[in-house]
Design a protein around this motif. Structure first.
Motif, PDB file in Angstrom:
ATOM      1  N   THR A 440       0.802  -1.225   0.000  1.00 13.01           N
ATOM      2  CA  THR A 440       0.000   0.000   0.000  1.00 13.01           C
ATOM      3  C   THR A 440       0.836   1.277   0.000  1.00 13.01           C
ATOM      4  OG1 THR A 440      -0.197  -0.154   2.417  1.00 13.01           O
ATOM      5  CG2 THR A 440      -2.022  -1.047   1.098  1.00 13.01           C
ATOM      6  N   ALA A 441       2.118   1.169   0.292  1.00 15.57           N
ATOM      7  CA  ALA A 441       2.970   2.355   0.238  1.00 15.57           C
ATOM      8  C   ALA A 441       3.174   2.825  -1.191  1.00 15.57           C
ATOM      9  CB  ALA A 441       4.320   2.058   0.891  1.00 15.57           C
ATOM     10  N   THR A 442       3.139   1.887  -2.143  1.00 15.19           N
ATOM     11  CA  THR A 442       3.374   2.236  -3.556  1.00 15.19           C
ATOM     12  C   THR A 442       2.110   2.131  -4.408  1.00 15.19           C
ATOM     13  OG1 THR A 442       4.094  -0.048  -3.912  1.00 15.19           O
ATOM     14  CG2 THR A 442       5.811   1.600  -3.538  1.00 15.19           C
ATOM     15  N   VAL A 443       1.198   1.214  -4.053  1.00 13.20           N
ATOM     16  CA  VAL A 443      -0.036   1.031  -4.817  1.00 13.20           C
ATOM     17  C   VAL A 443      -1.222   1.140  -3.851  1.00 13.20           C
ATOM     18  CG1 VAL A 443      -1.363  -0.452  -6.346  1.00 13.20           C
ATOM     19  CG2 VAL A 443       1.147  -0.527  -6.401  1.00 13.20           C
ATOM     20  N   LYS A 444      -2.134   2.030  -4.121  1.00 13.69           N
ATOM     21  CA  LYS A 444      -3.287   2.227  -3.245  1.00 13.69           C
ATOM     22  C   LYS A 444      -4.571   1.803  -3.956  1.00 13.69           C
ATOM     23  CE  LYS A 444      -1.377   5.815  -0.284  1.00 13.69           C
ATOM     24  NZ  LYS A 444      -0.009   5.398  -0.600  1.00 13.69           N
ATOM     25  N   ALA A 445      -5.374   1.014  -3.222  1.00 14.43           N
ATOM     26  CA  ALA A 445      -6.616   0.484  -3.799  1.00 14.43           C
ATOM     27  C   ALA A 445      -7.531   1.614  -4.272  1.00 14.43           C
ATOM     28  CB  ALA A 445      -7.338  -0.397  -2.782  1.00 14.43           C
ATOM     29  N   GLY A 446      -7.596   2.705  -3.506  1.00 13.61           N
ATOM     30  CA  GLY A 446      -8.460   3.820  -3.879  1.00 13.61           C
ATOM     31  C   GLY A 446      -8.065   4.440  -5.203  1.00 13.61           C
ATOM     32  N   ASP A 447      -6.756   4.534  -5.451  1.00 14.35           N
ATOM     33  CA  ASP A 447      -6.291   5.085  -6.721  1.00 14.35           C
ATOM     34  C   ASP A 447      -6.681   4.187  -7.891  1.00 14.35           C
ATOM     35  OD1 ASP A 447      -5.196   7.179  -5.339  1.00 14.35           O
ATOM     36  OD2 ASP A 447      -3.173   6.327  -5.290  1.00 14.35           O
ATOM     37  N   LEU A 448      -6.558   2.869  -7.663  1.00 13.86           N
ATOM     38  CA  LEU A 448      -6.918   1.916  -8.725  1.00 13.86           C
ATOM     39  C   LEU A 448      -8.422   1.995  -9.032  1.00 13.86           C
ATOM     40  CD1 LEU A 448      -4.843  -1.238  -7.686  1.00 13.86           C
ATOM     41  CD2 LEU A 448      -4.230   0.537  -9.328  1.00 13.86           C
ATOM     42  N   ALA A 449      -9.220   2.038  -7.973  1.00 12.76           N
ATOM     43  CA  ALA A 449     -10.670   2.102  -8.159  1.00 12.76           C
ATOM     44  C   ALA A 449     -11.067   3.374  -8.912  1.00 12.76           C
ATOM     45  CB  ALA A 449     -11.382   2.044  -6.812  1.00 12.76           C
ATOM     46  N   ASN A 450     -10.458   4.490  -8.544  1.00 13.94           N
ATOM     47  CA  ASN A 450     -10.756   5.753  -9.219  1.00 13.94           C
ATOM     48  C   ASN A 450     -10.286   5.741 -10.670  1.00 13.94           C
ATOM     49  OD1 ASN A 450     -12.149   7.503  -7.415  1.00 13.94           O
ATOM     50  ND2 ASN A 450     -10.286   7.692  -6.202  1.00 13.94           N
ATOM     51  N   LEU A 466      -8.413  -1.494   0.441  1.00 10.39           N
ATOM     52  CA  LEU A 466      -9.680  -1.970  -0.127  1.00 10.39           C
ATOM     53  C   LEU A 466     -10.529  -0.773  -0.548  1.00 10.39           C
ATOM     54  CD1 LEU A 466     -11.374  -4.548  -0.707  1.00 10.39           C
ATOM     55  CD2 LEU A 466     -12.519  -4.127   1.478  1.00 10.39           C
ATOM     56  N   ALA A 467     -10.977  -0.797  -1.779  1.00  6.21           N
ATOM     57  CA  ALA A 467     -11.791   0.309  -2.292  1.00  6.21           C
ATOM     58  C   ALA A 467     -12.751  -0.221  -3.344  1.00  6.21           C
ATOM     59  CB  ALA A 467     -10.904   1.406  -2.888  1.00  6.21           C
ATOM     60  N   GLN A 468     -13.778   0.555  -3.650  1.00 10.68           N
ATOM     61  CA  GLN A 468     -14.714   0.142  -4.684  1.00 10.68           C
ATOM     62  C   GLN A 468     -15.178   1.329  -5.500  1.00 10.68           C
ATOM     63  OE1 GLN A 468     -17.735  -1.571  -1.900  1.00 10.68           O
ATOM     64  NE2 GLN A 468     -19.207  -0.376  -3.102  1.00 10.68           N
ATOM     65  N   ALA A 469     -15.721   1.023  -6.663  1.00  9.97           N
ATOM     66  CA  ALA A 469     -16.166   2.065  -7.580  1.00  9.97           C
ATOM     67  C   ALA A 469     -17.334   1.542  -8.394  1.00  9.97           C
ATOM     68  CB  ALA A 469     -15.022   2.492  -8.498  1.00  9.97           C
ATOM     69  N   GLY A 470     -17.958   2.432  -9.135  1.00 13.40           N
ATOM     70  CA  GLY A 470     -19.063   2.056 -10.006  1.00 13.40           C
ATOM     71  C   GLY A 470     -19.000   2.857 -11.287  1.00 13.40           C
ATOM     72  N   GLY A 471     -19.672   2.358 -12.298  1.00 10.66           N
ATOM     73  CA  GLY A 471     -19.692   3.050 -13.578  1.00 10.66           C
ATOM     74  C   GLY A 471     -20.868   2.619 -14.414  1.00 10.66           C
ATOM     75  N   THR A 472     -21.023   3.275 -15.565  1.00  8.90           N
ATOM     76  CA  THR A 472     -22.184   3.000 -16.424  1.00  8.90           C
ATOM     77  C   THR A 472     -21.791   2.726 -17.871  1.00  8.90           C
ATOM     78  OG1 THR A 472     -22.449   5.383 -16.761  1.00  8.90           O
ATOM     79  CG2 THR A 472     -23.729   4.384 -14.973  1.00  8.90           C
ATOM     80  N   ASN A 473     -20.525   2.379 -18.081  1.00 16.47           N
ATOM     81  CA  ASN A 473     -20.061   2.115 -19.446  1.00 16.47           C
ATOM     82  C   ASN A 473     -19.335   0.772 -19.502  1.00 16.47           C
ATOM     83  OD1 ASN A 473     -19.258   2.225 -22.098  1.00 16.47           O
ATOM     84  ND2 ASN A 473     -17.754   3.874 -21.817  1.00 16.47           N
ATOM     85  N   PRO A 474     -20.094  -0.341 -19.560  1.00 12.08           N
ATOM     86  CA  PRO A 474     -19.474  -1.674 -19.567  1.00 12.08           C
ATOM     87  C   PRO A 474     -18.538  -1.886 -20.755  1.00 12.08           C
ATOM     88  CG  PRO A 474     -21.839  -1.814 -19.178  1.00 12.08           C
ATOM     89  CD  PRO A 474     -21.554  -0.412 -19.596  1.00 12.08           C
ATOM     90  N   ALA A 475     -18.814  -1.226 -21.874  1.00 14.35           N
ATOM     91  CA  ALA A 475     -18.001  -1.425 -23.081  1.00 14.35           C
ATOM     92  C   ALA A 475     -16.543  -1.022 -22.874  1.00 14.35           C
ATOM     93  CB  ALA A 475     -18.597  -0.642 -24.245  1.00 14.35           C
TER      94      ALA A 475
END
Length: 492
Positions: A440-450, A466-475
């Motif tokens: 987590t010092a180099t890779v953060k879950a929140g950054d990946l989710a965003n 641990l982080a989560q995200a959502g979106g509306t463009n499956p393609a």
């Protein structure tokens, strides 16, 4: 009513049309242990009323410029219709000699049975009529003491200054309002008996549909306290206690035990309203003749609206009976759904709730097993980058909660890992990212989710591990997951 001004530990509360604190600052006040500044009540109430009128059907212009050296005699305590003479007419705030069919305006009479909004009681509506003329009164306001302003619209004929007319109050609405007003006095007395003499009125509203009463108290009422209030008020109703009103000098009235209500302005002479020996208050409103006229009383809600201020809403008379009928209908429907009788409906529902809880626990166990098994299957897709296992993939037919469990299982099984998984449901994309604490010092879950959320038309966030995200463009999901691996490669 879209905010509040906060200074120090005080909320300068906003008020609605009738001078009641609006709910918008209640949660904020409770969270920050703030109190409502009631010293500015009158200014806040007047300002809000003016704003409400400016947004109303007739608008503030209907009476903002009315300056009239006249007073209206109020005859509405004894009468619901009366003959009167038109003293003045106003249209758009301007004095006119005549109002014609279709005109909206204000009618001022020398005397009126229409009650002007004050003391929490809404203004009367009804008609002002003469031969071939009908003016529909939508609201009645008071200005400059006893100048009554009848706001409405001409639906037939024309009205002229000096004309003799008949003023007729909508009896059904007035009577329903009176039930609620008298019940408010009984409720106030019952609150002080039940909770203590620290209870004081902080605002009220009585209209034909319901009553609303704001009062000072430091905590939510219990079910037993609410039941006691209803019992005390309904006892007075069953006793059919007489209601009487008497004009007295204000000081004499207060010495006699009459309560002066918060936010009200009183002259040297006041009207003392007594309901038997149970309630004695200063009040200029209209009321029932006997407590039994109220019929019945039911509290339908109790809530906090600001620090140290509670609100009760209740119904009376026909509206009370309608409330009970609605609840009975709901109970019958529930009983039918659970295939039982009304008296056994609670027992049936309890059984169903217990069964549902048991099934939920079983489902959680199955989902946990599914998550573990899915994580095992996905491990083969992980790529190693500089000693770190990176897994970016999609999972089918799982909800967000299960997706989180799969990420946690995969992260634990892969040990030193970065995991980002996504699931698609129609046009909705759910994304969960997990990172081993060592990374987590180099890779953060929140950054990946965003990062993924930005690619699929959404947003996200969370903790470093641990982080989560959502979106509306499956393609765009497949390309986004591929780019995640490239992003992680660069970070590592």
């Amino acid at each position: 009513m879209d905010g509040s001004i906060i200074a120090g530990d005080t909320v300068f509360q906003l008020y609605d049309t009738y001078g009641f604190p609006v709910d918008l600052t209640a949660d904020f006040a409770r969270e920050h242990n703030l109190t409502v500044d009631y010293d500015g009540f009158e200014k806040a109430m007047d300002a809000q009323r003016e704003r409400a009128r400016s947004a109303s059907h007739f608008g503030a212009d209907a009476h903002k410029n009315i300056e009239l050296d006249a007073q209206t005699e109020f005859t509405g305590y004894e009468l619901l219709d009366d003959t009167a003479q038109i003293v003045a007419l106003f249209k758009g705030g301007d004095a006119v000699e005549q109002l014609n069919t279709g005109d909206e305006g204000v009618v001022v009479l020398d005397k009126t049975p229409f009650y002007g909004e004050s003391g929490g009681q809404v203004g009367d509506c009804g008609t002002i009529s003469a031969d071939g003329v009908v003016f529909d009164v939508a609201d009645t306001q008071k200005q400059a003491g006893n100048l009554f302003l009848h706001q409405g619209k001409i639906s037939a004929g024309a009205l002229k200054v000096g004309q003799n007319v008949k003023a007729t109050v909508d009896m059904a609405k007035r009577k329903a309002t009176e039930l609620n007003h008298s019940a408010t006095h009984l409720l106030h007395a019952a609150l002080r008996q039940t909770l203590g003499e620290h209870v004081t009125q902080k605002g009220s509203l009585v209209n034909p549909e319901r009553l609303r009463f704001d009062f000072s108290h430091f905590e939510a009422l219990t079910a037993d306290e609410i039941a006691t209030l209803e019992r005390l008020v309904n006892e007075q109703i069953r006793f059919n206690t007489a209601v009487s009103a008497q004009l007295m000098a204000k000081d004499d009235a207060v010495k006699a035990g009459a309560m002066a209500l918060f936010g009200e302005k009183y002259g040297a002479e006041v009207r003392v309203l007594k309901i038997g020996e149970f309630s004695t208050e200063l009040c200029g409103g209209t009321h029932v003749e006997r407590a039994g006229d109220i019929g019945c009383f039911k509290i339908i809600s109790e809530s906090g609206i600001a620090a140290g201020v509670r609100r009760i809403e209740a119904v009376t008379g026909a509206n009370c009976l309608a409330w009970f009928a609605q609840r009975e209908s709901a109970l019958l429907h529930i009983a039918d759904l659970v295939k039982g009788t009304p008296d056994k409906a609670v027992e049936k529902v309890e059984q169903l709730v217990e069964r549902a809880r048991s099934l939920e626990k079983q489902l959680e166990k199955l989902n946990s097993k599914l998550a573990s098994a899915t994580a095992d299957e996905l491990m083969a897709q992980a790529n190693e980058i500089h000693g770190v296992k990176v897994l970016a993939a999609t999972v089918e037919n799982v909800d967000t909660k299960t997706l989180r469990e799969i990420v946690e299982h995969a992260k634990n099984k892969l040990h030193n890992a970065v995991v980002i998984l996504a699931a698609v449901d129609g046009e909705k994309v759910s994304v969960v990212a997990g990172v081993s604490k060592a990374q987590t010092a180099t890779v953060k879950a929140g950054d990946l989710a965003n990062f993924v959320a930005a690619k699929i038309g959404g947003k996200g966030g969370g903790k470093p591990d641990l982080a989560q995200a959502g979106g509306t463009n499956p393609a765009a999901l497949a390309d986004a997951l591929t780019e995640v691996e490239e992003l992680v490669y660069g970070l590592l």
